[in-house]
Design an enzyme around this catalytic site. Sequence first.
Site, PDB file in Angstrom:
ATOM      1  N   GLY A 115       2.213 -23.787  15.477  1.00 41.51           N
ATOM      2  CA  GLY A 115       2.855 -22.753  14.689  1.00 41.51           C
ATOM      3  C   GLY A 115       1.942 -22.312  13.555  1.00 41.51           C
ATOM      4  O   GLY A 115       1.031 -23.033  13.149  1.00 41.51           O
ATOM      5  N   CYS A 116       2.176 -21.123  13.036  1.00 40.56           N
ATOM      6  CA  CYS A 116       1.288 -20.573  12.009  1.00 40.56           C
ATOM      7  C   CYS A 116       1.341 -21.373  10.705  1.00 40.56           C
ATOM      8  O   CYS A 116       0.311 -21.801  10.178  1.00 40.56           O
ATOM      9  CB  CYS A 116       1.609 -19.107  11.767  1.00 40.56           C
ATOM     10  SG  CYS A 116       3.339 -18.738  11.391  1.00 40.56           S
ATOM     11  N   HIS A 117       2.557 -21.593  10.173  1.00 41.88           N
ATOM     12  CA  HIS A 117       2.683 -22.406   8.953  1.00 41.88           C
ATOM     13  C   HIS A 117       2.140 -23.809   9.191  1.00 41.88           C
ATOM     14  O   HIS A 117       1.456 -24.384   8.345  1.00 41.88           O
ATOM     15  CB  HIS A 117       4.149 -22.527   8.528  1.00 41.88           C
ATOM     16  CG  HIS A 117       4.849 -21.245   8.249  1.00 41.88           C
ATOM     17  ND1 HIS A 117       4.556 -20.451   7.154  1.00 41.88           N
ATOM     18  CD2 HIS A 117       5.857 -20.614   8.905  1.00 41.88           C
ATOM     19  CE1 HIS A 117       5.357 -19.389   7.156  1.00 41.88           C
ATOM     20  NE2 HIS A 117       6.147 -19.465   8.204  1.00 41.88           N
TER      21      HIS A 117
END
Length: 313
Positions: A115-117
Amino acid sequence: MTFKVFVDGQEGTTGLRINEYLAARSDVEVLRIDADKRKDAAERARLLNASDVSFLCLPDAASREAAAMITNPKTCLIDASTAHRTVAGWAFGLPELAAGQRDKIRQAKRIANPGCHASAFILALRPLVDAGLLSADALVSATSITGYSGGGKSMIAEYEAGGNAKLQSPRPYALGLAHKHLPEMMAHTGLRTAPVFMPIVGNFYKGLAVTVPLHMSQLRAGTTPEQVREALAAHYEGERFIRVLPLRDADTLAEGFFDVQACNDSNRVDLCVFGSDTQILVMARLDNLGKGASGAAVQAMNVHLGLDEGLGL
C-alpha cells in the site's frame, strides 16, 4: 523475449497507470479484455491464464476471486489490493525491504503489492528496527498526507468537480484507528503493536509523505539523529529508487516547508531525518500512484522476470 501481461481492472486508477508504463515497452504484449466482457468470469479467467504476469487492480474480494481462477502454474499474479499483503505464500512486492527480498519476488508466483502509506512507513522504520535502534515493542505513531488520487475514481471526480468548500482544506480520515494498511505496516517493519496512524487527504492530485515522530528516549540508549540517518543510508546503500537525504537537509526546507509532491512522476522514495537532542522526525515521501502503487507493481514485475529493475520506470 516478449512477455504477455494482463491487467485485470484496467480501467481503475492503478490499472490505467500500469498500462501507461507498459505502453512504451517492446518486450511486453498487453492482453486486453473487451469492455463488454470485463465482468465475464470465463473471459477474465482465459486472459489471466494466458498471461506470464497478471496485475490485479481490483477490490479485495474480486482479487481473491481472480486468484482462485488461476490454473496455469506459470502465471504470476501481482495483486495491488489489500487482500494478500500478509498472507502466507505471497511475497511482499517491496524489493528494498531487506536482504533476500528480491529473491523472494523473483521466485514467487504470487506477489502482493504494498500500500502507498505502508510503503513509506515501512521504508522509514524497517531499517531502524533491523539495526536495533528502535525496539519491535516500541509504541509509535505516524501521520500521512496524500493527494486525492489515492481515493480512486470517485474521490478524483469529487475533487475535480469543484464547488465543495469542504474539500479545500486537508481532511483527516480513518479515525476509527483501523486503517487497512496497519497489518502490513506491522508485519513488514517487525513492530509488535500497530502504530497510531492518521492519514490526511489534501486538495492536490498526487504525492504522499509519512512522518514518524519519535522521542530520542524511545530509541536505543545513546542513539543520535546522525546514527538514525546512517542506519537508513546503510540499509539502502546502492538502491536506485531510494534516496536518503542529508540530516536536517537545508535544501529540503529551502522555503521553510516540506514539499510532499517532490517525488511525483518518479518511482523514487526520499527519506529525511530531522532531529534535536531530544526528538526526531523520520519522513518518507513518494508518488502515491508511482512507487506507492503502479510503479511498485511494474518494478516487482521486472524483478520477477529477471529484467532490469528500472525498465519502463
